[in-house]
Write an enzyme that holds these catalytic residues in place. Structure first.
Site, PDB file in Angstrom:
ATOM      1  N   SER A  92     -11.174  -0.372  -0.525  1.00  0.00           N
ATOM      2  CA  SER A  92      -9.850  -0.461   0.100  1.00  0.00           C
ATOM      3  C   SER A  92      -9.945  -0.976   1.526  1.00  0.00           C
ATOM      4  CB  SER A  92      -9.184   0.926   0.119  1.00  0.00           C
ATOM      5  OG  SER A  92      -8.596   1.237  -1.108  1.00  0.00           O
TER       6      SER A  92
ATOM      7  N   ALA B  44      -7.398  -7.944  -8.669  1.00  0.00           N
ATOM      8  CA  ALA B  44      -8.522  -8.671  -8.082  1.00  0.00           C
ATOM      9  C   ALA B  44      -9.048  -9.775  -8.984  1.00  0.00           C
ATOM     10  CB  ALA B  44      -9.651  -7.691  -7.754  1.00  0.00           C
TER      11      ALA B  44
ATOM     12  N   HIS C 262      -3.425   5.880   3.962  1.00  0.00           N
ATOM     13  CA  HIS C 262      -4.224   4.798   3.384  1.00  0.00           C
ATOM     14  C   HIS C 262      -3.771   3.434   3.885  1.00  0.00           C
ATOM     15  CE1 HIS C 262      -5.783   2.148   0.143  1.00  0.00           C
ATOM     16  NE2 HIS C 262      -6.743   3.048   0.037  1.00  0.00           N
TER      17      HIS C 262
ATOM     18  N   ASP D 295       0.836  -1.200   0.000  1.00  0.00           N
ATOM     19  CA  ASP D 295       0.000   0.000   0.000  1.00  0.00           C
ATOM     20  C   ASP D 295       0.867   1.245   0.000  1.00  0.00           C
ATOM     21  OD1 ASP D 295      -2.353   1.808   0.867  1.00  0.00           O
ATOM     22  OD2 ASP D 295      -3.271  -0.174   0.788  1.00  0.00           O
TER      23      ASP D 295
ATOM     24  N   ASN E 253     -13.630   1.175  -6.841  1.00  0.00           N
ATOM     25  CA  ASN E 253     -14.691   2.103  -6.430  1.00  0.00           C
ATOM     26  C   ASN E 253     -15.400   2.795  -7.583  1.00  0.00           C
ATOM     27  OD1 ASN E 253     -14.014   1.539  -3.793  1.00  0.00           O
ATOM     28  ND2 ASN E 253     -12.702   3.324  -3.549  1.00  0.00           N
TER      29      ASN E 253
END
Length: 425
Positions: free
Chosen positions: A297, A245, A137, A88, A232
């Site tokens: 996230s 993903a 984040h 991240d 998103n």
């Protein structure tokens, strides 16, 4: 080169420059322009600010944790011994809830030297171990997985004894590339990660020959559970494919709201495996305290935390079996899966509950309600048995006898009354 984006709206807004002032100084929210859409952007604390470090902790227990019986969830394990890599924007190891959770020696920073990104204090300058997080984040992601309990707050990670491997691969400029992402995944495997969380995505098509695909395949071949956020960009409801993903073997996580329905921003797609809470999510921020944010996230680490607990409790289960267990025990509105929440919304306690035998390596659709037994046809008798005939005749005889007795008695009464009337005359 493919650029990866963090899948919370905070990072996207930072990249556009809209939240730079907000993170720089308290009270700057008004200067940052209109508040973002609460369905789709970061939801800040009550004052409308999300600066860090936060001076105050959020006292209340976050709504996703209110739904989980933590004593039951942790009756066998809290994730001790399990290593979770967070690829991240870095993971801060100053926040008190993460100090003992982060293995800085195993961390890695794939971005430019920190002299250009000095961090939050002199003690963080020059660090290359992945523990500098200027965006916040990655620190939020790590907190959802493994934040330690702390007096004064109801927030805690789902696997509060797991260990975090901090890997800084992205920043507020979205500097993350496909090659550094691939390197980060391989680094995590080499450092003994049992679970890898990737809260980043790209819609650029990546085939099986790409460095990213090969790195993911390498992790799965080494029996690592790989969890990634779905993205998103789902406001239009259109089906899309995001990476990493959508790579085979990766558990792709969408966002759900308080009603266990897909959050409006959550990306839909045929690759979605499960959903997890992603609206009004509380987690740790650099330096101390907590903040609130939205996005897939923060749904992904919720699932990664459950995976860490399963890895600790079932050391003989494969990564595929753990993924299947999470999918099979999710709360569903349909018997199978759909493109919005996958196999359903993750249920941590149900996933950790005792299950007979060894779980399958792939989930299966629910069997549905049991079918009622077929009606039995009535027996049709074509003739009566001797016993039935005898019973029938006996019934007739008895009935006739009763009628004759009644008739005789009635005639006798009539005759008697007639004689009495004649005598009186």
């Amino acid at each position: 080169m493919t650029t990866y984006r963090a899948t919370s709206r905070t990072a996207a807004l930072l990249a556009a420059g809209t939240l730079t002032a907000l993170l720089a100084a308290p009270g700057a929210a008004a200067a940052a322009g209109p508040a973002p859409d609460r369905r789709d952007g970061p939801v800040l604390d009550g004052s409308g600010e999300c600066t860090f470090p936060m001076k105050k902790q959020i006292v209340e227990t976050p709504w996703p944790l209110q739904r989980v019986l933590l004593d039951e969830l942790w009756q066998d394990t809290k994730g001790k011994g399990v290593r979770v890599a967070v690829i991240d924007t870095g993971v801060d190891d100053v926040n008190p809830q993460l100090q003992s959770a982060v293995d800085a020696k195993a961390g890695k920073d794939y971005l430019k030297p920190d002299k250009e990104n000095p961090g939050f204090g002199d003690e963080q300058r020059g660090k290359t171990d992945g523990t500098v997080d200027q965006v916040g984040h990655g620190t939020k992601v790590a907190g959802i997985i493994a934040a330690r309990p702390r007096p004064g707050t109801g927030f805690v990670g789902l696997a509060p004894e797991a260990t975090i491997i901090p890997i800084r691969q992205n920043d507020e400029k979205n500097s993350g590339k496909a090659d550094t992402m691939a390197q980060a995944i391989k680094w995590a495997v080499d450092k003994g990660a049992h679970v890898i969380n990737i809260s980043q995505d790209t819609t650029q098509r990546l085939d099986s020959d790409s460095d990213m695909a090969k790195a993911v395949a390498h992790a799965i071949k080494n029996d690592v559970v790989v969890v990634a956020s779905a993205g998103n960009d789902g406001m239009d409801g259109a089906l899309k494919t995001t990476y990493p993903a959508a790579f085979p073997g990766v558990l792709a996580v969408a966002s759900s709201d308080r009603n266990n329905e897909r959050a409006a921003f959550s990306q839909a797609g045929t690759f979605v495996g499960v959903a997890a809470p992603g609206v009004d999510i509380v987690s740790t921020v650099p330096g101390g305290g907590q903040c609130v944010d939205n996005g897939t996230s923060f749904s992904a680490p919720y699932v990664a935390g459950v995976a860490a607990l399963l890895r600790a409790e079932h050391k003989d289960w494969t990564a595929a079996q753990i993924v299947a267990r999470i999918e099979q025990t999710a709360v569903r509105s349909v018997n199978g899966r759909d493109n919005y929440v996958g196999w359903g919304v993750v249920d941590p306690v149900r996933a950790l509950s005792d299950a007979p035998g060894t779980p399958p390596s792939t989930p299966t659709a629910d069997p549905g309600p049991l079918k009622p037994p077929a009606p039995e046809p009535a027996r049709l008798a074509l003739s009566e048995t001797p016993q039935e005939r005898s019973e029938r005749l006996a019934t007739y005889t008895l009935g006739i006898g009763v009628v004759l007795v009644a008739v005789v008695a009635g005639v006798a009464v009539v005759i008697r009354d007639s004689r009495r009337r004649r005598e009186v005359r």
